[in-house]
Design an enzyme around this catalytic site. Structure first.
Site, PDB file in Angstrom:
ATOM      1  N   ASP A  93       0.923  -1.190   0.106  1.00 15.49           N
ATOM      2  CA  ASP A  93       0.090   0.028   0.164  1.00 15.49           C
ATOM      3  C   ASP A  93       0.761   1.274  -0.038  1.00 15.49           C
ATOM      4  OD1 ASP A  93      -2.220   1.712  -0.013  1.00 15.49           O
ATOM      5  OD2 ASP A  93      -2.766   1.120   2.384  1.00 15.49           O
TER       6      ASP A  93
ATOM      7  N   ASP B 295      -2.802   2.357  -6.047  1.00 14.60           N
ATOM      8  CA  ASP B 295      -1.854   2.551  -5.107  1.00 14.60           C
ATOM      9  C   ASP B 295      -1.701   1.247  -4.194  1.00 14.60           C
ATOM     10  OD1 ASP B 295      -4.432   3.058  -3.942  1.00 14.60           O
ATOM     11  OD2 ASP B 295      -3.738   4.488  -2.571  1.00 14.60           O
ATOM     12  N   GLU B 296      -2.280   0.166  -4.559  1.00 15.88           N
ATOM     13  CA  GLU B 296      -2.243  -0.817  -3.553  1.00 15.88           C
ATOM     14  C   GLU B 296      -2.465  -2.198  -4.460  1.00 15.88           C
ATOM     15  OE1 GLU B 296      -5.369  -1.573  -0.434  1.00 15.88           O
ATOM     16  OE2 GLU B 296      -6.460  -0.181  -1.320  1.00 15.88           O
TER      17      GLU B 296
END
Length: 359
Positions: free
Chosen positions: A13, A107-108
């Site tokens: 993350d 983003d993860e």
């Protein structure tokens, strides 16, 4: 399942991704409280830097509330093309270590590293190598959780943020989950957390001690997930080409709403939050679906499909407004409002598990 090989899963993350990219690219923003999003009266915070989070500024928060909490907050317009480019760079790093990468957003992602492609010796070492590569190649930091299933890996990635690493091996999984507040569990939002608090369920241990029948009585179909999660159980594989069938947002209100203007205001916030997720997922869809839950808990959905993918936030919001207006008035009031955009998706085959790699 007792004899099934143990997976080695990493959840990566990025730390305050949008805001960190802005601070990286504009040195004057470094060390300052930054919010990515619109500063207008009905704007919504898409992301907040850690400096802003110290004041209680959070994503999906109305911009007006964010400014009241942090008067020195600096608003920056989103640059989603830049975020996508950086995300593609990060995913290329992931795929150097495993083909089993399941992106959740820009983003993860989950990674199944049960096969040690570079002979680094452990899942922890792989996570450390990935984090080091991200820092070297992008100038950004990432936090990671390493565990034997997706549920715990995601919890672990949040444990030592920012720029942290947390490893939860199988023999510590149940105790780790038992120690956490139930509000940390994925899927347990503020309203559900308050219902649990009223039932004296505050931690994973409290949840684990409630029988399945009790949970079903109070939480319906959500009960099975809660029952297994409280015991650290999650058998979902990492799916390498996961694409969401729909992306959206919904809000449950403290008080039932009947006023048209108030409902329009809430819909604007829900639409903004949903569209931010659409852009983060870098996807598109042709169908907008409105979800309404009345005061008597009956739920209705209404949808509108387009010949071409919905092009922008304004079109998405306008479609939702049209669907909402067709249902008004609702004299008994509305307690929940949601808006989603549908997108085609397909699952990949389950990964091959190689159990020899240690944590």
């Amino acid at each position: 399942m007792a004899d099934a090989p143990i997976r080695k899963i990493i959840h990566v993350d990025m730390d305050a991704f949008y805001a960190s990219v802005e601070q990286r690219d504009e040195p004057a923003l470094r060390g300052r409280p930054v919010a990515v999003g619109g500063s207008r009266a009905r704007g919504v915070v898409a992301a907040a830097s850690y400096e802003a989070r110290r004041f209680g500024v959070r994503s999906a928060m109305p911009s007006s509330t964010a400014v009241r909490r942090c008067p020195d907050l600096v608003f920056v317009k989103p640059r989603f093309e830049v975020y996508r480019d950086v995300s593609h760079q990060i995913r290329a790093i992931f795929r150097d270590y495993t083909d089993l990468v399941e992106p959740l957003s820009l983003d993860e992602a989950y990674l199944d590293v049960s096969h040690d492609r570079h002979s680094l010796g452990s899942a922890k070492a792989i996570a450390e190598a990935i984090r080091a590569r991200i820092r070297a190649d992008t100038g950004l930091t990432a936090s990671a959780g390493v565990s034997y299933n997706k549920f715990i890996a995601k919890l672990a990635s949040d444990q030592n943020k920012p720029d942290g690493l947390c490893v939860i091996p199988p023999h510590k999984g149940a105790a780790f989950v038992a120690s956490l507040p139930v509000a940390r569990f994925h899927g347990v939002g503020p309203v559900t957390a308050r219902r649990m608090e009223a039932l004296a369920i505050h931690t994973g241990a409290d949840l684990r001690d409630r029988p399945l029948e009790f949970l079903q009585r109070h939480f319906g179909s959500f009960a099975t997930y809660l029952y297994h999660a409280a015991r650290g159980e999650d058998h979902r594989p990492v799916r390498a080409h996961r694409i969401a069938k729909s992306i959206g947002a919904e809000r449950t209100f403290e008080h039932d709403l009947t006023d048209r203007a108030a409902l329009h205001e809430k819909l604007a916030l829900v639409a903004d939050a949903a569209w931010d997720r659409v852009e983060r997922a870098d996807t598109a869809g042709r169908t907008v679906t409105l979800k309404l839950r009345r005061a008597d808990f009956t739920t209705i959905t209404r949808a509108r499909s387009f010949a071409v993918p919905v092009a922008d936030r304004a079109t998405f919001h306008a479609a939702g407004t049209t669907l909402l207006d067709a249902q008004l008035p609702v004299p008994s009031g509305i307690r929940l409002l949601g808006l989603t955009l549908s997108a085609l998706g397909a699952d990949d085959t389950p990964p091959t598990i190689q159990p020899a790699l240690p944590f």
